[in-house]
Design a protein around this motif. Structure first.
Motif, short mmCIF file in Angstrom:
data_model
loop_
_atom_site.label_atom_id
_atom_site.label_comp_id
_atom_site.label_asym_id
_atom_site.label_seq_id
_atom_site.Cartn_x
_atom_site.Cartn_y
_atom_site.Cartn_z
N ALA A 159 -4.35 -5.43 -1.14
CA ALA A 159 -5.74 -5.50 -1.62
C ALA A 159 -6.57 -6.48 -0.82
CB ALA A 159 -5.75 -5.88 -3.10
N GLU A 160 -5.96 -7.55 -0.36
CA GLU A 160 -6.71 -8.58 0.36
C GLU A 160 -6.93 -8.23 1.82
OE1 GLU A 160 -6.39 -13.35 1.52
OE2 GLU A 160 -5.03 -12.46 0.05
N THR A 161 -5.87 -7.78 2.50
CA THR A 161 -5.96 -7.54 3.94
C THR A 161 -6.31 -6.09 4.29
OG1 THR A 161 -3.62 -6.98 4.17
CG2 THR A 161 -4.22 -9.32 4.33
N GLY A 162 -6.00 -5.16 3.38
CA GLY A 162 -6.21 -3.75 3.70
C GLY A 162 -5.11 -3.15 4.55
N LEU A 163 -4.11 -3.96 4.91
CA LEU A 163 -2.99 -3.51 5.74
C LEU A 163 -1.74 -3.34 4.87
CD1 LEU A 163 -3.43 -5.88 8.82
CD2 LEU A 163 -4.43 -3.60 8.47
N GLN A 164 -0.76 -2.62 5.39
CA GLN A 164 0.50 -2.46 4.68
C GLN A 164 1.50 -3.49 5.16
OE1 GLN A 164 2.45 1.37 5.02
NE2 GLN A 164 4.24 0.72 3.83
N GLU A 165 2.18 -4.13 4.23
CA GLU A 165 3.27 -5.02 4.60
C GLU A 165 4.53 -4.19 4.81
OE1 GLU A 165 5.67 -8.99 3.02
OE2 GLU A 165 4.11 -8.08 1.79
N GLN A 166 5.19 -4.40 5.95
CA GLN A 166 6.38 -3.63 6.28
C GLN A 166 7.58 -4.20 5.52
OE1 GLN A 166 7.47 -3.63 10.42
NE2 GLN A 166 8.56 -1.69 10.26
N VAL A 167 7.97 -3.52 4.45
CA VAL A 167 9.09 -3.95 3.62
C VAL A 167 10.37 -3.25 4.05
CG1 VAL A 167 10.01 -4.01 1.27
CG2 VAL A 167 7.57 -4.47 1.68
N ASN A 168 10.27 -1.95 4.31
CA ASN A 168 11.41 -1.18 4.82
C ASN A 168 11.36 -1.22 6.34
OD1 ASN A 168 12.39 -0.03 2.17
ND2 ASN A 168 10.28 0.71 2.16
N GLU A 169 12.12 -2.15 6.91
CA GLU A 169 11.93 -2.54 8.30
C GLU A 169 12.68 -1.68 9.31
OE1 GLU A 169 12.68 -6.69 8.75
OE2 GLU A 169 11.43 -7.26 7.04
N ASN A 170 13.50 -0.73 8.88
CA ASN A 170 14.23 0.10 9.84
C ASN A 170 13.25 0.79 10.79
OD1 ASN A 170 17.10 -0.07 9.05
ND2 ASN A 170 16.33 0.74 7.11
N THR A 206 10.47 -7.08 13.12
CA THR A 206 9.73 -6.20 12.22
C THR A 206 9.42 -6.96 10.93
OG1 THR A 206 11.86 -5.35 11.46
CG2 THR A 206 10.72 -4.08 13.13
N GLY A 207 8.66 -6.32 10.04
CA GLY A 207 8.28 -6.94 8.79
C GLY A 207 6.87 -7.49 8.83
N GLY A 208 6.38 -7.93 7.69
CA GLY A 208 5.03 -8.46 7.59
C GLY A 208 3.98 -7.39 7.81
N PHE A 209 2.76 -7.80 8.15
CA PHE A 209 1.68 -6.85 8.40
C PHE A 209 1.79 -6.37 9.85
CE2 PHE A 209 -0.10 -9.51 4.92
CZ PHE A 209 -0.18 -8.50 3.95
N ASN A 210 2.85 -5.67 10.11
CA ASN A 210 3.23 -5.25 11.45
C ASN A 210 2.15 -4.38 12.11
OD1 ASN A 210 4.73 -2.83 13.03
ND2 ASN A 210 5.78 -4.76 13.40
N SER A 211 1.85 -4.69 13.36
CA SER A 211 0.76 -3.99 14.05
C SER A 211 1.08 -2.51 14.27
CB SER A 211 0.47 -4.67 15.39
OG SER A 211 1.61 -4.67 16.23
N ALA A 212 2.30 -2.20 14.71
CA ALA A 212 2.65 -0.80 14.98
C ALA A 212 2.56 0.03 13.71
CB ALA A 212 4.04 -0.71 15.58
N LEU A 213 3.12 -0.48 12.61
CA LEU A 213 3.07 0.26 11.34
C LEU A 213 1.63 0.56 10.95
CD1 LEU A 213 4.12 1.38 8.65
CD2 LEU A 213 4.14 -0.98 7.79
N ASN A 214 0.76 -0.43 11.05
CA ASN A 214 -0.61 -0.22 10.59
C ASN A 214 -1.44 0.62 11.55
OD1 ASN A 214 -1.13 -1.67 7.91
ND2 ASN A 214 0.17 -3.11 9.03
N ALA A 215 -1.10 0.61 12.82
CA ALA A 215 -1.73 1.55 13.75
C ALA A 215 -1.35 2.98 13.40
CB ALA A 215 -1.34 1.22 15.19
N ARG A 245 -1.96 -9.18 18.13
CA ARG A 245 -0.73 -9.84 17.69
C ARG A 245 0.14 -8.84 16.94
NH1 ARG A 245 -4.93 -13.29 16.11
NH2 ARG A 245 -5.03 -15.29 17.23
N ASP A 246 1.43 -9.13 16.90
CA ASP A 246 2.35 -8.28 16.16
C ASP A 246 2.16 -8.45 14.66
OD1 ASP A 246 4.43 -6.34 16.33
OD2 ASP A 246 5.83 -7.86 15.62
N ASN A 247 1.76 -9.64 14.24
CA ASN A 247 1.47 -9.98 12.85
C ASN A 247 0.34 -11.01 12.88
OD1 ASN A 247 2.95 -9.21 10.23
ND2 ASN A 247 4.56 -9.05 11.80
N PRO A 248 -0.38 -11.21 11.80
CA PRO A 248 -1.51 -12.14 11.85
C PRO A 248 -1.17 -13.53 12.36
CG PRO A 248 -1.64 -10.83 9.85
CD PRO A 248 -0.34 -10.47 10.52
N GLY A 294 2.41 -2.02 19.21
CA GLY A 294 1.16 -2.22 18.48
C GLY A 294 -0.06 -2.14 19.37
N ASN A 295 0.05 -2.63 20.61
CA ASN A 295 -1.08 -2.59 21.54
C ASN A 295 -1.26 -1.20 22.14
OD1 ASN A 295 -2.42 -5.42 22.20
ND2 ASN A 295 -0.28 -5.79 21.69
#
Length: 636
Positions: free
Chosen positions: A358-369, A376-385, A431-434, A443-444
């Motif tokens: 809700a705050e960032t608008g991005l998905q946090e990568q919980v299932n990191e496979n 991996t993990g966090g607000f990962n750039s590749a996942l959100n792209a 960045r890969d994460n904030p 991610g790039n």
């Protein structure tokens, strides 16, 4: 040890003019037919002898068949010339019923008395050699032998015959098992051709990528059996709910992986038309069949994998699956398929939207496979792209209404926040994460590919930043990395297909300790995710792209540059045939021919170099002095 994951190609530069309406081309008499690696028959023989050890004699008969006489303890390695796969058969004459063992190799580097590995092991000897048993061994007459179903060998170029006893062998054949839905393996409808004298490597790259994909179109009953057989292998497990399906690699894993499918799917459909679309549709049917009924999450991998058996989950591969569904809809034009599966697709999208912070608008990568990248993990750039592209694209299929509006809004917010939270102005990269100091390639690259970068200055900075990671092999342009795979690395690779990855020094020790246990013989040399240039040469260099389902809208934005003067390509979708040709004359005049199905709408975009006026089907277009590009909208 560093490694390079072979993935995508590059773009270059050019200009344009003219439009037509024609039908499919046939490759048989065309100049590009010489680049096609697909065998002319499903039963292929070796083209030569790679090596001999011990007492072996080879006699070529007038009929064209080879008669090989081996004494016990000797061996011969036969070369099929290109990557093949399927079942081996031959005639053998011996006093023993167990006179031979067989060993398979994709790489010339691993031609030896044992096979490449289909299970990673430090000793590089998992598969060993397969001891054959003749139904009736006689020295007086020959016995025909055919490998059993479980000994299907998905990918190899070299076959080694190890003589355990004195034996005579002839009529060695591989019965091709891939692309069973193609009666003629050379009948792929898609093509690419650059006519410049020094563009031969680009043509070879396109067709090697296409052939890599063809070797990955697998019958449903040829998956890797789990638990794996050791020593040896068993490839008669069910890998999909319908046959054939598009798997990640010819030799192994021989399984559906959504991350691979995101690269492979468009190539299969571009290069092979209806058979390619069928393989993608069956792969998607498998993912939808195993979709989680409660959460809407799509599986990390198909059923012929340990990851599936263990219930492993992946946020990135879930989104790759959604992207593949969008790609199938665009290439097939199959609105009935979209309607049939829309509820499941929507549940998959809602899995993503429900997890946007809700705050960032991005998905946090919980299932990191993922494909085993680190950090991996966090607000990962590749996942959100990936999420941005999936939401924005599928919103266009949703039609007018709340779904399209909400998905589009979520995609727009991802793009804003991607730039607000991940952009690092000091380095000119994302960045890969904030809070991360890592500026990851995926991610790039995805930010450029999917249009997340907001300004031309950002795009230029990211491109320059990615170049700083390149070395002497790649991935600088197609000619460097993929040229290495076809030419300079000829002692390691097949020369006809592309490897899944390689170490930064150009060796086969891909991923080293990361699950591969330093087993270079485990690396797949015909892996679909490495075939990105086959897409890039058509959609990037020629610039012919589909914009809507079936290609009802399309665009041509050629980017040939100064080195290319003649490029053309064609492919079919569920709507019909698309083709583009761009030719730059010696006087600098540029001619463009476009073929598209009747009723479609297209846009041709000329870059800044297109000065003055352009004539399309008798209609004159002028670029105004203040315009930097010339845009023409056409109705076919």
């Amino acid at each position: 040890m560093e490694f390079i994951r072979v993935s995508r190609g590059v773009l270059v530069l050019a200009l344009s003019f003219l439009v037509a309406n024609a039908s499919l081309v046939t490759a048989s008499d065309e100049p590009w037919s010489k680049y096609i690696h697909s065998p002319a028959s499903r039963n292929v023989s070796p083209v030569g002898v790679h090596s001999i050890e011990g007492n072996v004699s080879v006699r070529n008969c007038s009929s064209g068949r080879q008669v090989i006489r081996l004494q016990a303890g000797s061996r011969i390695s036969l070369d099929f010339g290109v990557e093949v796969g399927g079942h081996v058969s031959f005639n053998a004459k011996s006093a023993s019923s167990s006179p031979l063992s067989l060993a398979y190799a994709e790489s010339p580097y691993f031609v030896r008395e044992i096979s490449d590995d289909t299970g990673a092991t430090p000793g590089m000897d998992w598969d060993s050699a397969y001891n054959i048993t003749l139904d009736d061994g006689h020295a007086e007459r020959a016995v025909w032998y055919h490998t059993p179903s479980e000994r299907f060998r998905g990918g190899f170029r070299f076959l080694t015959l190890n003589a355990l006893e004195d034996v005579v062998v002839f009529n060695v054949t591989c019965e091709i098992g891939f692309a069973p839905n193609m009666a003629d393996l050379r009948s792929g409808t898609g093509y690419f051709y650059a006519g410049d004298a020094d563009a031969d490597i680009l043509n070879r790259i396109w067709y090697a990528g296409a052939y890599t994909i063809q070797t990955n179109i697998a019958p449903a009953d040829t998956g890797r059996w789990l638990p794996q057989v050791r020593p040896g292998w068993a490839y008669n497990a069910t890998l999909s709910v319908a046959s054939p399906a598009l798997v990640d690699g010819a030799k192994r894993d021989r399984a559906i992986w959504p991350g691979d499918l995101g690269i492979q799917g468009p190539i299969a459909m571009m290069a092979y038309g209806a058979p390619g679309r069928e393989s993608v549709r069956n792969s998607l049917a498998t993912l939808l069949h195993y979709q989680n009924a409660t959460t809407g999450m799509l599986p990390f991998a198909g059923p012929a994998t340990g990851s599936f058996r263990s219930g492993a989950r992946s946020d990135t591969y879930h989104t790759w699956a959604l992207i593949s569904m969008y790609d199938y809809a665009v290439w097939s034009g199959d609105e009935a398929w979209v309607a049939e599966h829309w509820a499941s697709i929507a549940r998959g999208v809602e899995y993503v939207t429900a997890r946007l912070d809700a705050e960032t608008g991005l998905q946090e990568q919980v299932n990191e496979n993922d494909w085993a990248r680190r950090y991996t993990g966090g607000f990962n750039s590749a996942l959100n792209a990936l999420n941005y592209h999936a939401l924005a694209s599928l919103a266009t299929l949703a039609g007018p209404g709340e779904q399209a509006r909400s998905w589009g809004q979520a995609a727009a917010r991802i793009k804003r926040q991607y730039n607000a939270l991940l952009w690092d102005g000091a380095t000119g990269m994302y960045r890969d994460n904030p809070e991360s100091g890592l500026h990851a390639q995926d991610g790039n690259s995805l930010a450029l590919l999917y249009g997340l970068a907001e300004t031309g200055a950002q795009r230029a900075a990211v491109s320059e930043g990615l170049e700083r990671n390149w070395n002497g092999i790649g991935p600088r342009l197609l000619r460097r990395l993929w040229g290495y795979l076809l030419d300079e690395g000829s002692g390691l690779f097949t020369g006809s297909t592309f490897v899944e990855g390689l170490a930064a020094n150009g060796s086969l020790y891909y991923r080293s300790e990361r699950s591969y246990k330093y087993d270079a013989a485990y690396t797949s040399l015909a892996h679909g995710w490495s075939s990105g240039p086959t897409t890039a040469l058509v959609t990037g260099v020629l610039g012919l792209r589909l914009e809507e389902i079936g290609g009802r809208r399309w665009s041509l934005r050629p980017q040939l540059g100064e080195q290319l003067k003649s490029v053309q390509a064609g492919f079919e979708t569920g709507l019909g045939w698309f083709e583009g040709k761009v030719t730059v004359g010696e006087d600098g005049d540029v001619e463009v021919e476009v073929t598209a199905p009747k009723g479609t709408k297209g846009r041709i975009v000329f870059p800044d170099a297109a000065k003055g006026r352009v004539r399309v089907n008798g209609r004159e277009f002028r670029r105004q002095p203040e315009e930097t590009v010339l845009v023409m909208d056409l109705e076919m």
